[in-house]
Write a protein that holds these residues in place. Structure first.
Motif, PDB file in Angstrom:
ATOM      1  N   GLN A  14      -9.620   8.443 -67.440  1.00  0.00           N
ATOM      2  CA  GLN A  14     -11.049   8.480 -67.756  1.00  0.00           C
ATOM      3  C   GLN A  14     -11.482   7.153 -68.376  1.00  0.00           C
ATOM      4  OE1 GLN A  14     -12.892  11.982 -69.483  1.00  0.00           O
ATOM      5  NE2 GLN A  14     -10.837  12.666 -70.008  1.00  0.00           N
ATOM      6  N   GLY A  17      -0.592   5.114 -75.498  1.00  0.00           N
ATOM      7  CA  GLY A  17      -0.230   6.419 -74.933  1.00  0.00           C
ATOM      8  C   GLY A  17      -0.597   6.504 -73.457  1.00  0.00           C
ATOM      9  N   ASN A  18      -1.812   6.080 -73.107  1.00  0.00           N
ATOM     10  CA  ASN A  18      -2.227   6.079 -71.702  1.00  0.00           C
ATOM     11  C   ASN A  18      -1.298   5.214 -70.868  1.00  0.00           C
ATOM     12  OD1 ASN A  18      -5.534   5.836 -72.957  1.00  0.00           O
ATOM     13  ND2 ASN A  18      -4.717   7.633 -71.941  1.00  0.00           N
ATOM     14  N   TYR A  24     -14.088  21.288 -66.144  1.00  0.00           N
ATOM     15  CA  TYR A  24     -13.367  20.020 -66.018  1.00  0.00           C
ATOM     16  C   TYR A  24     -12.062  20.149 -65.218  1.00  0.00           C
ATOM     17  CZ  TYR A  24     -10.905  15.924 -68.073  1.00  0.00           C
ATOM     18  OH  TYR A  24     -10.197  14.781 -68.279  1.00  0.00           O
ATOM     19  N   MET A  66     -10.680  18.318 -61.614  1.00  0.00           N
ATOM     20  CA  MET A  66      -9.374  17.659 -61.558  1.00  0.00           C
ATOM     21  C   MET A  66      -8.535  18.224 -60.407  1.00  0.00           C
ATOM     22  SD  MET A  66      -6.822  16.925 -64.689  1.00  0.00           S
ATOM     23  CE  MET A  66      -5.064  16.755 -64.440  1.00  0.00           C
ATOM     24  N   ASP A 117      -9.810  16.639 -57.269  1.00  0.00           N
ATOM     25  CA  ASP A 117      -9.281  15.258 -57.143  1.00  0.00           C
ATOM     26  C   ASP A 117      -7.935  15.282 -56.427  1.00  0.00           C
ATOM     27  OD1 ASP A 117     -11.344  14.476 -58.841  1.00  0.00           O
ATOM     28  OD2 ASP A 117     -10.056  14.317 -60.612  1.00  0.00           O
ATOM     29  N   VAL A 144       1.569  12.122 -64.700  1.00  0.00           N
ATOM     30  CA  VAL A 144       0.688  12.206 -65.869  1.00  0.00           C
ATOM     31  C   VAL A 144       1.514  12.363 -67.141  1.00  0.00           C
ATOM     32  CG1 VAL A 144      -1.413  13.191 -64.844  1.00  0.00           C
ATOM     33  CG2 VAL A 144       0.507  14.689 -65.402  1.00  0.00           C
ATOM     34  N   GLY A 145       0.838  12.272 -68.273  1.00  0.00           N
ATOM     35  CA  GLY A 145       1.453  12.596 -69.544  1.00  0.00           C
ATOM     36  C   GLY A 145       1.505  14.105 -69.706  1.00  0.00           C
ATOM     37  N   ASP A 204       0.210  16.114 -71.726  1.00  0.00           N
ATOM     38  CA  ASP A 204      -1.012  16.858 -72.069  1.00  0.00           C
ATOM     39  C   ASP A 204      -1.788  17.363 -70.849  1.00  0.00           C
ATOM     40  OD1 ASP A 204      -1.594  14.192 -71.427  1.00  0.00           O
ATOM     41  OD2 ASP A 204      -3.480  14.250 -72.528  1.00  0.00           O
ATOM     42  N   GLN A 205      -1.476  16.839 -69.665  1.00  0.00           N
ATOM     43  CA  GLN A 205      -2.211  17.241 -68.464  1.00  0.00           C
ATOM     44  C   GLN A 205      -1.519  18.358 -67.688  1.00  0.00           C
ATOM     45  OE1 GLN A 205      -5.294  16.181 -67.810  1.00  0.00           O
ATOM     46  NE2 GLN A 205      -5.107  15.070 -69.744  1.00  0.00           N
ATOM     47  N   ALA A 254       6.360  10.803 -72.359  1.00  0.00           N
ATOM     48  CA  ALA A 254       5.314  11.680 -71.818  1.00  0.00           C
ATOM     49  C   ALA A 254       4.343  12.117 -72.905  1.00  0.00           C
ATOM     50  CB  ALA A 254       5.938  12.901 -71.162  1.00  0.00           C
ATOM     51  N   ILE A 260       3.292  10.237 -76.385  1.00  0.00           N
ATOM     52  CA  ILE A 260       3.319   9.261 -77.464  1.00  0.00           C
ATOM     53  C   ILE A 260       2.471   9.838 -78.599  1.00  0.00           C
ATOM     54  CG2 ILE A 260       2.707   6.887 -78.123  1.00  0.00           C
ATOM     55  CD1 ILE A 260       4.970   7.038 -76.039  1.00  0.00           C
ATOM     56  N   MET A 305      -1.070  10.679 -79.609  1.00  0.00           N
ATOM     57  CA  MET A 305      -1.886   9.495 -79.831  1.00  0.00           C
ATOM     58  C   MET A 305      -3.131   9.596 -78.962  1.00  0.00           C
ATOM     59  SD  MET A 305      -1.012   5.453 -79.187  1.00  0.00           S
ATOM     60  CE  MET A 305       0.155   5.244 -80.514  1.00  0.00           C
TER      61      MET A 305
HETATM   62  P1  TYM Z   1      -6.853  10.738 -69.808  1.00  0.00           P
HETATM   63  O1  TYM Z   1      -7.864   9.747 -69.385  1.00  0.00           O
HETATM   64  O2  TYM Z   1      -7.070  11.470 -71.079  1.00  0.00           O
HETATM   65  O3  TYM Z   1      -5.438  10.047 -69.915  1.00  0.00           O
HETATM   66  C1  TYM Z   1      -4.898   9.290 -68.865  1.00  0.00           C
HETATM   67  C2  TYM Z   1      -3.394   9.477 -68.773  1.00  0.00           C
HETATM   68  O4  TYM Z   1      -2.772   9.108 -69.996  1.00  0.00           O
HETATM   69  C3  TYM Z   1      -1.916  10.148 -70.432  1.00  0.00           C
HETATM   70  N1  TYM Z   1      -1.880  10.151 -71.899  1.00  0.00           N
HETATM   71  C4  TYM Z   1      -0.761  10.143 -72.643  1.00  0.00           C
HETATM   72  N2  TYM Z   1       0.548  10.133 -72.294  1.00  0.00           N
HETATM   73  C5  TYM Z   1       1.453  10.104 -73.291  1.00  0.00           C
HETATM   74  N3  TYM Z   1       1.128  10.112 -74.601  1.00  0.00           N
HETATM   75  C6  TYM Z   1      -0.160  10.129 -74.995  1.00  0.00           C
HETATM   76  N4  TYM Z   1      -0.455  10.120 -76.288  1.00  0.00           N
HETATM   77  C7  TYM Z   1      -1.168  10.148 -73.988  1.00  0.00           C
HETATM   78  N5  TYM Z   1      -2.521  10.164 -74.021  1.00  0.00           N
HETATM   79  C8  TYM Z   1      -2.937  10.167 -72.744  1.00  0.00           C
HETATM   80  C9  TYM Z   1      -2.529  11.413 -69.863  1.00  0.00           C
HETATM   81  O5  TYM Z   1      -1.578  12.438 -69.760  1.00  0.00           O
HETATM   82  C10 TYM Z   1      -3.006  10.937 -68.522  1.00  0.00           C
HETATM   83  O6  TYM Z   1      -1.960  10.974 -67.567  1.00  0.00           O
HETATM   84  N6  TYM Z   1      -7.760  14.776 -67.034  1.00  0.00           N
HETATM   85  C11 TYM Z   1      -7.139  13.473 -67.015  1.00  0.00           C
HETATM   86  C12 TYM Z   1      -7.689  12.544 -65.967  1.00  0.00           C
HETATM   87  C13 TYM Z   1      -7.685  13.092 -64.584  1.00  0.00           C
HETATM   88  C14 TYM Z   1      -6.536  13.212 -63.734  1.00  0.00           C
HETATM   89  C15 TYM Z   1      -7.030  13.742 -62.502  1.00  0.00           C
HETATM   90  C16 TYM Z   1      -5.196  12.922 -63.881  1.00  0.00           C
HETATM   91  C17 TYM Z   1      -8.752  13.540 -63.868  1.00  0.00           C
HETATM   92  N7  TYM Z   1      -8.367  13.923 -62.633  1.00  0.00           N
HETATM   93  C18 TYM Z   1      -6.175  13.999 -61.445  1.00  0.00           C
HETATM   94  C19 TYM Z   1      -4.328  13.176 -62.811  1.00  0.00           C
HETATM   95  C20 TYM Z   1      -4.822  13.716 -61.614  1.00  0.00           C
HETATM   96  C21 TYM Z   1      -7.347  12.831 -68.376  1.00  0.00           C
HETATM   97  O7  TYM Z   1      -8.217  13.192 -69.120  1.00  0.00           O
HETATM   98  O8  TYM Z   1      -6.558  11.774 -68.620  1.00  0.00           O
END
Ligand code: TYM
Length: 328
Positions: A9, A17-18, A126, A130, A133, A144-145, A147-148, A182, A184, A194
């Motif tokens: 996003q 983290g991202n 939301y 996703m 997508d 993904v991390g 949290d997803q 996965a 942070i 984070m």
């Molecule tokens: P978003 O934008 O919050 O985060 C993007 C990616 O970063 C990972 N992430 C982390 N990984 C490890 N530790 C952390 N602290 C941390 N914070 C964020 C998230 O897991 C993610 O992979 N809903 C999604 C975006 C999305 C998406 C999709 C992802 C929309 N459509 C289709 C995959 C497939 C999101 O909010 O990510």
């Protein structure tokens, strides 16, 4: 070739983290898979965005993707709103999603619990967008991390639901979540992930933080009084720093533990800060170069949208036909 889809996003500055949880892992997938990396701007407006900031951040994410090593010659980099099929498919999927499924989503529940002021319908649906997508591209794997994971489960439930009601249409996607990094954690409270929305800015490192800011934030990060560099749940702060160190350098956790066996936290923290600074330096440099070349960025996202739309159109056409919509 198997298909990969993932997105970020453009709703704020990206954090370490991202990068470590997602984007860094995407780079090495490019040769083996057909990769789609999307900037999910439709998702980001579920939280109010300043239009000019949203525009700028959308470009920043594209520049960062490339700075991190995503090659537009190999992967399809695009902006979600450029491919209208995402919204169109999400409507169809909305009609197949139960309220109970969305009510169970922990990210949504957290927002209700925190009593956030802008609880709009988009936040609720939301995960359906996703799912759209992901399913549009007949995706095999979604890196993904952690949290997803729950959001991804919905895509995995909706695909067979549609296939069973009509006929085989969607592939069922699998999550791809790396063992290290996965999740942070926040540097000030290592029991939560984070996130750039944390109140204390010392809790997160931004990809654009300068070296002194990174040194300061790591130095102040919360640890414990055991004074041993050990990867254990008892020491969430140290565990998190070890994870970051390992994920950036590629060194094994045990090797890092051994290296700091007889050393104190001060030295470990100082070295961790340098590891982060050096790891992010080339990304920062390339990022600035790409941000100075708007023409090139534009070419990348336009070409990306053209490519993505071709695939998306194919899937949506099938979906509409099976649903009983008459083609124009
Ligand atoms: P978003 O934008 O919050 O985060 C993007 C990616 O970063 C990972 N992430 C982390 N990984 C490890 N530790 C952390 N602290 C941390 N914070 C964020 C998230 O897991 C993610 O992979 N809903 C999604 C975006 C999305 C998406 C999709 C992802 C929309 N459509 C289709 C995959 C497939 C999101 O909010 O990510």
């Amino acid at each position: 070739k198997k298909v990969i889809f993932s997105g970020v996003q453009p709703s704020g500055d990206l954090t370490l983290g991202n990068y470590l949880g997602a984007i860094k892992n995407w780079v090495k997938l490019q040769d083996e898979y057909e990769c789609y990396y999307c900037v999910v701007n439709l998702h980001s407006i579920t939280v109010p965005q300043e239009p000019k900031d949203l525009r700028r951040r959308t470009l920043e994410v594209i520049a960062l993707y490339m700075a991190a090593g995503i090659d537009p010659e190999k992967s399809t980099i695009f902006i979600q709103s450029h491919v209208p099929q995402h919204v169109e498919l999400s409507w169809v999927l909305n009609t197949m999603t139960y309220l109970g499924e969305l009510n169970r989503m922990t990210q949504f529940k957290d927002k209700i619990q925190k009593n956030e002021k802008n609880l709009n319908a988009g936040l609720f649906t939301y995960p359906v967008l996703m799912a759209a997508d992901i399913l549009l591209y007949q995706t095999d794997l979604v890196p993904v991390g952690d949290d997803q994971k729950q959001h991804l489960e919905l895509a995995r439930d909706l695909a067979p639901r549609f296939n069973n009601r009509y006929s085989e249409t969607f592939k069922i996607p699998e999550p791809m979540i790396s063992k290290v990094g996965a999740r942070i954690m926040d540097l000030q409270d290592p029991t939560v992930k984070m996130s750039k929305s944390a109140e204390n800015e010392n809790g997160y490192i931004l990809l654009k933080d300068d070296p002194d800011t990174i040194r300061r934030k790591i130095k102040r990060s919360v640890t414990d009084s055991l004074n041993r560099v050990n990867y254990s749940d008892e020491q969430p702060g140290i565990k998190n720093l070890l994870t970051i160190y390992s994920k950036i350098t590629g060194e094994k956790i045990e090797a890092i533990e051994a290296k700091y066996k007889d050393k104190g936290y001060k030295e470990f923290k100082a070295d961790t800060a340098e590891v982060i600074i050096e790891g992010l330096r080339p990304i920062r440099e390339k990022y600035l170069q790409y941000m100075n070349d708007k023409k090139y960025l534009e070419k990348v996202y336009k070409d990306g949208a053209d490519k993505a739309e071709k695939t998306a159109r194919k899937t949506l056409r099938k979906v509409y036909k099976k649903t009983g919509f008459i083609p124009r």
